[in-house]
Write a protein that holds these residues in place. Sequence first.
Motif, PDB file in Angstrom:
ATOM      1  N   SER A 188      44.985  45.821  32.909  1.00 31.10           N
ATOM      2  CA  SER A 188      44.179  44.965  32.018  1.00 31.10           C
ATOM      3  C   SER A 188      43.972  43.584  32.637  1.00 31.10           C
ATOM      4  O   SER A 188      42.877  43.015  32.556  1.00 31.10           O
ATOM      5  CB  SER A 188      44.868  44.784  30.661  1.00 31.10           C
ATOM      6  OG  SER A 188      45.110  46.025  30.099  1.00 31.10           O
ATOM      7  N   ARG A 189      45.021  43.056  33.256  1.00 32.47           N
ATOM      8  CA  ARG A 189      44.915  41.761  33.940  1.00 32.47           C
ATOM      9  C   ARG A 189      43.862  41.814  35.041  1.00 32.47           C
ATOM     10  O   ARG A 189      43.038  40.917  35.205  1.00 32.47           O
ATOM     11  CB  ARG A 189      46.246  41.389  34.591  1.00 32.47           C
ATOM     12  CG  ARG A 189      47.271  40.854  33.652  1.00 32.47           C
ATOM     13  CD  ARG A 189      46.795  39.478  33.277  1.00 32.47           C
ATOM     14  NE  ARG A 189      47.797  38.729  32.571  1.00 32.47           N
ATOM     15  CZ  ARG A 189      48.317  37.588  32.997  1.00 32.47           C
ATOM     16  NH1 ARG A 189      47.979  37.097  34.157  1.00 32.47           N
ATOM     17  NH2 ARG A 189      49.159  36.925  32.274  1.00 32.47           N
ATOM     18  N   VAL A 190      43.937  42.894  35.834  1.00 34.26           N
ATOM     19  CA  VAL A 190      43.004  43.060  36.962  1.00 34.26           C
ATOM     20  C   VAL A 190      41.564  43.133  36.428  1.00 34.26           C
ATOM     21  O   VAL A 190      40.648  42.493  36.977  1.00 34.26           O
ATOM     22  CB  VAL A 190      43.356  44.330  37.773  1.00 34.26           C
ATOM     23  CG1 VAL A 190      42.240  44.710  38.728  1.00 34.26           C
ATOM     24  CG2 VAL A 190      44.669  44.137  38.532  1.00 34.26           C
ATOM     25  N   LEU A 191      41.374  43.879  35.334  1.00 29.08           N
ATOM     26  CA  LEU A 191      40.024  44.014  34.777  1.00 29.08           C
ATOM     27  C   LEU A 191      39.508  42.665  34.263  1.00 29.08           C
ATOM     28  O   LEU A 191      38.331  42.329  34.452  1.00 29.08           O
ATOM     29  CB  LEU A 191      40.015  45.073  33.659  1.00 29.08           C
ATOM     30  CG  LEU A 191      40.242  46.516  34.158  1.00 29.08           C
ATOM     31  CD1 LEU A 191      40.448  47.478  33.001  1.00 29.08           C
ATOM     32  CD2 LEU A 191      39.080  46.990  35.042  1.00 29.08           C
ATOM     33  N   GLU A 192      40.403  41.885  33.664  1.00 35.64           N
ATOM     34  CA  GLU A 192      40.016  40.532  33.210  1.00 35.64           C
ATOM     35  C   GLU A 192      39.576  39.688  34.403  1.00 35.64           C
ATOM     36  O   GLU A 192      38.540  39.018  34.364  1.00 35.64           O
ATOM     37  CB  GLU A 192      41.228  39.833  32.577  1.00 35.64           C
ATOM     38  CG  GLU A 192      41.380  40.021  31.079  1.00 35.64           C
ATOM     39  CD  GLU A 192      42.742  39.484  30.624  1.00 35.64           C
ATOM     40  OE1 GLU A 192      43.387  40.196  29.868  1.00 35.64           O
ATOM     41  OE2 GLU A 192      43.144  38.370  31.077  1.00 35.64           O
ATOM     42  N   ASN A 193      40.393  39.725  35.468  1.00 38.90           N
ATOM     43  CA  ASN A 193      40.076  38.927  36.665  1.00 38.90           C
ATOM     44  C   ASN A 193      38.744  39.352  37.277  1.00 38.90           C
ATOM     45  O   ASN A 193      37.965  38.513  37.747  1.00 38.90           O
ATOM     46  CB  ASN A 193      41.195  39.059  37.709  1.00 38.90           C
ATOM     47  CG  ASN A 193      42.490  38.446  37.214  1.00 38.90           C
ATOM     48  OD1 ASN A 193      42.483  37.632  36.305  1.00 38.90           O
ATOM     49  ND2 ASN A 193      43.607  38.868  37.800  1.00 38.90           N
ATOM     50  N   LEU A 194      38.501  40.661  37.278  1.00 40.26           N
ATOM     51  CA  LEU A 194      37.225  41.153  37.818  1.00 40.26           C
ATOM     52  C   LEU A 194      36.064  40.643  36.972  1.00 40.26           C
ATOM     53  O   LEU A 194      35.057  40.152  37.504  1.00 40.26           O
ATOM     54  CB  LEU A 194      37.219  42.693  37.818  1.00 40.26           C
ATOM     55  CG  LEU A 194      37.961  43.373  38.968  1.00 40.26           C
ATOM     56  CD1 LEU A 194      38.116  44.860  38.706  1.00 40.26           C
ATOM     57  CD2 LEU A 194      37.238  43.157  40.296  1.00 40.26           C
ATOM     58  N   GLU A 195      36.219  40.734  35.658  1.00 41.99           N
ATOM     59  CA  GLU A 195      35.122  40.332  34.777  1.00 41.99           C
ATOM     60  C   GLU A 195      34.818  38.840  34.920  1.00 41.99           C
ATOM     61  O   GLU A 195      33.648  38.440  34.991  1.00 41.99           O
ATOM     62  CB  GLU A 195      35.445  40.688  33.325  1.00 41.99           C
ATOM     63  CG  GLU A 195      34.193  40.625  32.462  1.00 41.99           C
ATOM     64  CD  GLU A 195      34.452  40.975  31.004  1.00 41.99           C
ATOM     65  OE1 GLU A 195      35.627  41.188  30.628  1.00 41.99           O
ATOM     66  OE2 GLU A 195      33.455  41.018  30.249  1.00 41.99           O
ATOM     67  N   ILE A 196      35.881  38.035  35.002  1.00 43.15           N
ATOM     68  CA  ILE A 196      35.681  36.582  35.157  1.00 43.15           C
ATOM     69  C   ILE A 196      34.872  36.294  36.421  1.00 43.15           C
ATOM     70  O   ILE A 196      33.896  35.547  36.414  1.00 43.15           O
ATOM     71  CB  ILE A 196      37.048  35.857  35.218  1.00 43.15           C
ATOM     72  CG1 ILE A 196      37.714  35.882  33.851  1.00 43.15           C
ATOM     73  CG2 ILE A 196      36.908  34.419  35.724  1.00 43.15           C
ATOM     74  CD1 ILE A 196      39.170  35.449  33.862  1.00 43.15           C
TER      75      ILE A 196
END
Length: 240
Positions: A188-196
Motif C-alpha cells: 500500500s505504501r509503494v502504491l501511494e508513492n507511485l500515485e504521488i
Amino acid sequence: MKALAGKRLSALFSTVRYKLRHDGVIEVLRLLISKFHALYEQRPTHAPNTFDGEFGTDTEEIVPLWKLDIDSPYLKDGIRYQAVDAKPLRTAIEALPIHPQEFAYVDLGSGKGRSLLVASEYPFKRVLGIEFSEELHNIAAENIRRYKNPKQKCENVVSICADAAAYAFPPENTVVFLYNPFGETVLSRVLENLEISLRRGGWDLYIVYCNPVLAPLLDKEAFLKRMELPVSAAVYSNLR
Ligand SMILES: C[S@@+](CC[C@H](N)C(=O)[O-])C[C@H]1O[C@@H](n2cnc3c(N)ncnc32)[C@H](O)[C@@H]1O
C-alpha cells in the motif's frame, strides 16, 4: 574426492614443515590464515544447466528473513528471499509494449539480484534493485560484479540497500518488478508513492507482478489498469 582432499592436506603439511624450517612461525601463520580465508571465500558451485551455473552467480538458495539481521519497521511484512525463474520474467518483459531504452527497471525487494541480471539482458536505461537486507544486498552486488553473459545489454545495474516502502519514484519511465516481496502494508505504501509521483506527471509506469498474491489491491487502484497479456505475471500500466 576424499583422496583429493587427503593429497591437498598432505601437500599443505609439507609446505607448513618447509616454511617452519625456513621462514619461521609468523610466515606459517600468514600461510594458514590465507588458506582459511580462501576456503571461506569459496562460493557454492552450481550445476551448469542452472541460472547460477550458467552465469557464475549465487542466487538460488532460499533465505528466510528470520536468519537475517534486518533493521526495518516493515520486517514482519516481508516475504522470504526466493529467486524468480528467469524464463517467465523474460516472457513478461518481452510482452511489454515498450522500448526498454526509454525505461528504467526497478525491482522492489530485489534479494540476491537475479531479476536485475535477467533485466540487464534488455537495453533498459538502468536497472535498479531495492533490498532491505544488507546481507542479501551485498550478495547481489557481488553477483552483479561476477555476472558473465554475452547477451547483457544494460551495464548500469545497481543494488541499493533500502526499504521499498520509502522509495520515492523519480519522474522517469519505469518498469516496476515485484516478485511477491511483501504484504499489504508495504505494498500500500509503494502504491501511494507511485500515485504521488505519477500525479506530478512526466512519466509512464508498467508493473510486472509475479506470483501476484495481492493483485486485488492493485486491481482496485484507479490510477492503474491491468493489461491483457499472454503471460503468467499480472501486468499493470498507468496509461489509459
Ligand atoms: C520473493 S524475494 C524476491 C527476490 C527477487 N526480486 C527475485 O525476483 O529474484 C522477496 C525479497 O523482498 C525483500 N523485501 C521484503 N520486504 C522488503 C522491503 N520492505 N524493502 C525491501 N526489500 C524487501 C526480501 O528481503 C526478499 O529478498
